[in-house]
Design an enzyme around this catalytic site. Structure first.
Site, PDB file in Angstrom:
ATOM      1  N   LYS A 189     -27.580  55.120  10.167  1.00 52.36           N
ATOM      2  CA  LYS A 189     -28.104  53.832  10.654  1.00 52.36           C
ATOM      3  C   LYS A 189     -27.686  52.721   9.689  1.00 52.36           C
ATOM      4  O   LYS A 189     -27.901  52.852   8.476  1.00 52.36           O
ATOM      5  CB  LYS A 189     -29.625  53.863  10.737  1.00 52.36           C
ATOM      6  CG  LYS A 189     -30.139  54.686  11.887  1.00 52.36           C
ATOM      7  CD  LYS A 189     -31.560  54.296  12.213  1.00 52.36           C
ATOM      8  CE  LYS A 189     -32.098  54.966  13.457  1.00 52.36           C
ATOM      9  NZ  LYS A 189     -31.258  55.832  14.221  1.00 52.36           N
ATOM     10  N   ASP A 209     -24.838  54.592  14.079  1.00 52.88           N
ATOM     11  CA  ASP A 209     -25.839  54.264  15.102  1.00 52.88           C
ATOM     12  C   ASP A 209     -25.870  52.750  15.316  1.00 52.88           C
ATOM     13  O   ASP A 209     -25.461  51.982  14.449  1.00 52.88           O
ATOM     14  CB  ASP A 209     -27.235  54.707  14.642  1.00 52.88           C
ATOM     15  CG  ASP A 209     -27.438  56.218  14.740  1.00 52.88           C
ATOM     16  OD1 ASP A 209     -26.584  56.907  15.305  1.00 52.88           O
ATOM     17  OD2 ASP A 209     -28.472  56.688  14.240  1.00 52.88           O
ATOM     18  N   MET A 210     -26.395  52.334  16.459  1.00 55.80           N
ATOM     19  CA  MET A 210     -26.550  50.899  16.710  1.00 55.80           C
ATOM     20  C   MET A 210     -28.042  50.564  16.703  1.00 55.80           C
ATOM     21  O   MET A 210     -28.834  51.218  17.387  1.00 55.80           O
ATOM     22  CB  MET A 210     -25.930  50.523  18.058  1.00 55.80           C
ATOM     23  CG  MET A 210     -25.917  49.041  18.321  1.00 55.80           C
ATOM     24  SD  MET A 210     -24.980  48.068  17.119  1.00 55.80           S
ATOM     25  CE  MET A 210     -23.293  48.357  17.640  1.00 55.80           C
ATOM     26  N   ARG A 241     -20.067  56.066  21.490  1.00 59.10           N
ATOM     27  CA  ARG A 241     -21.216  56.708  22.149  1.00 59.10           C
ATOM     28  C   ARG A 241     -21.942  55.646  22.974  1.00 59.10           C
ATOM     29  O   ARG A 241     -22.399  54.639  22.441  1.00 59.10           O
ATOM     30  CB  ARG A 241     -22.173  57.263  21.100  1.00 59.10           C
ATOM     31  CG  ARG A 241     -23.497  57.781  21.705  1.00 59.10           C
ATOM     32  CD  ARG A 241     -24.630  57.806  20.661  1.00 59.10           C
ATOM     33  NE  ARG A 241     -24.293  58.580  19.496  1.00 59.10           N
ATOM     34  CZ  ARG A 241     -24.807  58.333  18.273  1.00 59.10           C
ATOM     35  NH1 ARG A 241     -25.658  57.350  18.068  1.00 59.10           N
ATOM     36  NH2 ARG A 241     -24.452  59.082  17.248  1.00 59.10           N
ATOM     37  N   ALA A 265     -32.364  51.613  22.744  1.00 58.21           N
ATOM     38  CA  ALA A 265     -33.729  52.011  22.389  1.00 58.21           C
ATOM     39  C   ALA A 265     -34.598  50.845  21.931  1.00 58.21           C
ATOM     40  O   ALA A 265     -35.776  51.022  21.677  1.00 58.21           O
ATOM     41  CB  ALA A 265     -33.661  53.065  21.281  1.00 58.21           C
ATOM     42  N   HIS A 307     -29.971  61.729  28.171  1.00 56.64           N
ATOM     43  CA  HIS A 307     -30.554  62.953  28.740  1.00 56.64           C
ATOM     44  C   HIS A 307     -30.600  62.881  30.248  1.00 56.64           C
ATOM     45  O   HIS A 307     -31.059  63.812  30.911  1.00 56.64           O
ATOM     46  CB  HIS A 307     -31.981  63.139  28.210  1.00 56.64           C
ATOM     47  CG  HIS A 307     -32.065  62.992  26.737  1.00 56.64           C
ATOM     48  ND1 HIS A 307     -32.572  61.872  26.124  1.00 56.64           N
ATOM     49  CD2 HIS A 307     -31.641  63.805  25.749  1.00 56.64           C
ATOM     50  CE1 HIS A 307     -32.482  62.005  24.810  1.00 56.64           C
ATOM     51  NE2 HIS A 307     -31.913  63.167  24.561  1.00 56.64           N
ATOM     52  N   ARG A 327     -42.927  58.949  17.593  1.00 61.15           N
ATOM     53  CA  ARG A 327     -42.209  58.220  18.657  1.00 61.15           C
ATOM     54  C   ARG A 327     -41.795  59.160  19.774  1.00 61.15           C
ATOM     55  O   ARG A 327     -41.993  58.894  20.946  1.00 61.15           O
ATOM     56  CB  ARG A 327     -40.952  57.566  18.059  1.00 61.15           C
ATOM     57  CG  ARG A 327     -41.132  56.107  17.754  1.00 61.15           C
ATOM     58  CD  ARG A 327     -39.857  55.316  17.633  1.00 61.15           C
ATOM     59  NE  ARG A 327     -38.683  55.958  17.113  1.00 61.15           N
ATOM     60  CZ  ARG A 327     -38.219  55.839  15.864  1.00 61.15           C
ATOM     61  NH1 ARG A 327     -38.876  55.127  14.995  1.00 61.15           N
ATOM     62  NH2 ARG A 327     -37.107  56.422  15.485  1.00 61.15           N
TER      63      ARG A 327
HETATM   64  P1  FAD Z   1     -34.166  57.847  30.192  1.00 62.04           P
HETATM   65  O1  FAD Z   1     -33.683  56.595  30.859  1.00 62.04           O
HETATM   66  O2  FAD Z   1     -35.232  57.719  29.151  1.00 62.04           O
HETATM   67  O3  FAD Z   1     -34.618  58.881  31.281  1.00 62.04           O
HETATM   68  C1  FAD Z   1     -33.791  59.155  32.394  1.00 62.04           C
HETATM   69  C2  FAD Z   1     -33.964  60.585  32.833  1.00 62.04           C
HETATM   70  O4  FAD Z   1     -33.500  61.486  31.792  1.00 62.04           O
HETATM   71  C3  FAD Z   1     -35.394  60.995  33.087  1.00 62.04           C
HETATM   72  O5  FAD Z   1     -35.830  60.609  34.371  1.00 62.04           O
HETATM   73  C4  FAD Z   1     -35.309  62.513  32.912  1.00 62.04           C
HETATM   74  O6  FAD Z   1     -34.719  63.100  34.043  1.00 62.04           O
HETATM   75  C5  FAD Z   1     -34.337  62.661  31.750  1.00 62.04           C
HETATM   76  N1  FAD Z   1     -35.083  62.672  30.466  1.00 62.04           N
HETATM   77  C6  FAD Z   1     -35.127  61.689  29.554  1.00 62.04           C
HETATM   78  N2  FAD Z   1     -35.914  62.055  28.505  1.00 62.04           N
HETATM   79  C7  FAD Z   1     -36.397  63.275  28.776  1.00 62.04           C
HETATM   80  C8  FAD Z   1     -37.278  64.171  28.090  1.00 62.04           C
HETATM   81  N3  FAD Z   1     -37.837  63.876  26.920  1.00 62.04           N
HETATM   82  N4  FAD Z   1     -37.552  65.359  28.662  1.00 62.04           N
HETATM   83  C9  FAD Z   1     -37.008  65.690  29.865  1.00 62.04           C
HETATM   84  N5  FAD Z   1     -36.174  64.863  30.575  1.00 62.04           N
HETATM   85  C10 FAD Z   1     -35.870  63.679  30.030  1.00 62.04           C
HETATM   86  N6  FAD Z   1     -30.361  54.160  21.063  1.00 62.04           N
HETATM   87  C11 FAD Z   1     -29.959  53.093  20.338  1.00 62.04           C
HETATM   88  O7  FAD Z   1     -30.374  51.963  20.611  1.00 62.04           O
HETATM   89  N7  FAD Z   1     -29.092  53.250  19.280  1.00 62.04           N
HETATM   90  C12 FAD Z   1     -28.564  54.469  18.955  1.00 62.04           C
HETATM   91  O8  FAD Z   1     -27.784  54.562  18.002  1.00 62.04           O
HETATM   92  C13 FAD Z   1     -28.934  55.587  19.740  1.00 62.04           C
HETATM   93  N8  FAD Z   1     -28.408  56.813  19.497  1.00 62.04           N
HETATM   94  C14 FAD Z   1     -28.699  57.831  20.360  1.00 62.04           C
HETATM   95  C15 FAD Z   1     -28.059  59.066  20.179  1.00 62.04           C
HETATM   96  C16 FAD Z   1     -28.270  60.090  21.096  1.00 62.04           C
HETATM   97  C17 FAD Z   1     -27.546  61.388  20.923  1.00 62.04           C
HETATM   98  C18 FAD Z   1     -29.164  59.894  22.192  1.00 62.04           C
HETATM   99  C19 FAD Z   1     -29.395  60.979  23.200  1.00 62.04           C
HETATM  100  C20 FAD Z   1     -29.831  58.696  22.344  1.00 62.04           C
HETATM  101  C21 FAD Z   1     -29.623  57.669  21.431  1.00 62.04           C
HETATM  102  N9  FAD Z   1     -30.270  56.453  21.569  1.00 62.04           N
HETATM  103  C22 FAD Z   1     -29.868  55.387  20.800  1.00 62.04           C
HETATM  104  C23 FAD Z   1     -31.437  56.312  22.483  1.00 62.04           C
HETATM  105  C24 FAD Z   1     -31.059  55.754  23.839  1.00 62.04           C
HETATM  106  O9  FAD Z   1     -30.723  54.391  23.722  1.00 62.04           O
HETATM  107  C25 FAD Z   1     -32.211  55.892  24.854  1.00 62.04           C
HETATM  108  O10 FAD Z   1     -33.308  55.134  24.399  1.00 62.04           O
HETATM  109  C26 FAD Z   1     -32.696  57.303  25.081  1.00 62.04           C
HETATM  110  O11 FAD Z   1     -31.628  58.225  25.078  1.00 62.04           O
HETATM  111  C27 FAD Z   1     -33.417  57.398  26.437  1.00 62.04           C
HETATM  112  O12 FAD Z   1     -32.524  57.164  27.517  1.00 62.04           O
HETATM  113  P2  FAD Z   1     -31.905  58.354  28.393  1.00 62.04           P
HETATM  114  O13 FAD Z   1     -30.610  57.876  28.948  1.00 62.04           O
HETATM  115  O14 FAD Z   1     -31.791  59.580  27.565  1.00 62.04           O
HETATM  116  O15 FAD Z   1     -32.908  58.665  29.549  1.00 62.04           O
END
Ligand code: FAD
Length: 277
Positions: A73, A107-108, A157, A162, A201, A258
């Protein structure tokens, strides 16, 4: 030692515990992105401590013969102190990574840090091939940033974002963020030579990426967090390149809180662990 309740989301307090997790994942076909927990430092000392810890970790990963990488970060290695401190510390980490031919992700964080992060990334990406940066689909500036990134080597990526950003600069409604994410993927699969990481995810986003991969042939990898959809990570790893982002270190409590609070499933898991069911 991390209590069992938190160990679903955090790989351990020490590098040794982390590397054991890395090894177990590698045996199952998933590689690890190691993140030492820490952020928003206002003083140089903790930034230097974490910088040195990352350097040691890169050496440890290499000595252990593992294929893991790291993700750092900006505010953890000095951006809150000044851009120059951040750049100096990042350069030292990237140097050590180059010694061991390991990959460094940046990371961002929130939007006031975007320019400094992208500028530092751009400098390193032209010098060292194993470096990547995270970019957030919720920010309205991202399509423009992607055009700049398409001309650089290195990996990007894509995440949804977040941070709670103001409406003037960010999409705030989920469907709009999802639409922006798909649009960014479309651009990346069409315009990037390779180096796409789908940091999500969301099954719908991953499916969208696999369709674009079939259409354009561009390579990509899937990245998910430790403790989230782990079965899916293993299943996807049978067909695709999957990386798990695994945090470690002493500052696990706020990260775990969190994760536990953000979704009902995670909270239920945590409560079950407390009552022992
Ligand atoms: P969401 O929009 O939260 O959910 C969409 C769908 O995904 C859900 O309906 C469900 O089907 C599935 N899902 C999501 N979470 C779960 C769970 N806990 N259990 C089961 N199913 C689930 N953000 C930043 O701002 N800066 C970063 O550097 C950064 N790095 C990241 C690195 C990685 C590897 C990942 C995975 C995320 C990172 N993030 C980062 C966080 C990202 O911005 C999102 O806030 C976070 O990933 C949630 O979005 P999502 O696309 O996973 O799914």
């Amino acid at each position: 030692m991390i209590p069992p309740i938190a160990s679903r989301f955090v790989a351990g307090e020490t590098p040794a515990e982390l590397l054991e997790h890395v090894r177990q994942l590698e045996d199952q076909g998933v590689r690890t992105i190691c993140n030492r927990l820490g952020e928003h430092y206002e003083q140089p000392e903790p930034a230097i401590d974490d910088r040195d810890a990352y350097c040691d970790l890169l050496t440890d990963i290499d000595n252990a013969g593992l294929g893991a990488c790291i993700s750092v970060k900006p505010s953890q290695i000095g951006l809150g102190i000044g851009e120059e401190t951040f750049r100096e510390n990042l350069a030292i980490i990237v140097d050590r990574a180059a010694t061991h031919e390991k990959f460094v992700w940046i990371d961002m964080e929130d939007h006031p840090t975007t320019d400094a992060t992208l500028d530092a990334y751009a400098d390193h990406a032209t010098e060292y091939e194993r470096v990547g940066v995270c970019i957030q689909a919720n920010l309205k500036r991202t399509p423009e940033d992607l055009r700049r990134l398409a001309d650089l080597p290195g990996k990007v990526r894509l995440v949804k974002g977040a941070y709670d950003e103001p409406a003037a600069i960010a999409h705030r409604k989920k469907p709009r963020v999802n639409e922006a994410y798909r649009d960014c993927l479309d651009f990346m699969f069409e315009e990037f030579d390779d180096g796409i990481a789908v940091g999500s995810h969301d099954p719908a986003m991953i499916e969208h990426a696999t369709r674009r991969h079939e259409e354009f042939g561009t390579d990509f990898e899937i990245q998910m967090l430790m403790g989230v959809r782990e079965e899916a990570q293993l299943e996807l790893a049978e067909e695709y390149d999957v990386w798990q982002y695994a945090p470690y270190g002493g500052k696990w409590l706020s990260y775990f809180s969190r994760r536990a609070m953000e979704r009902t499933e995670n909270l239920t898991f945590a409560l079950r662990a407390i009552v022992g069911q």
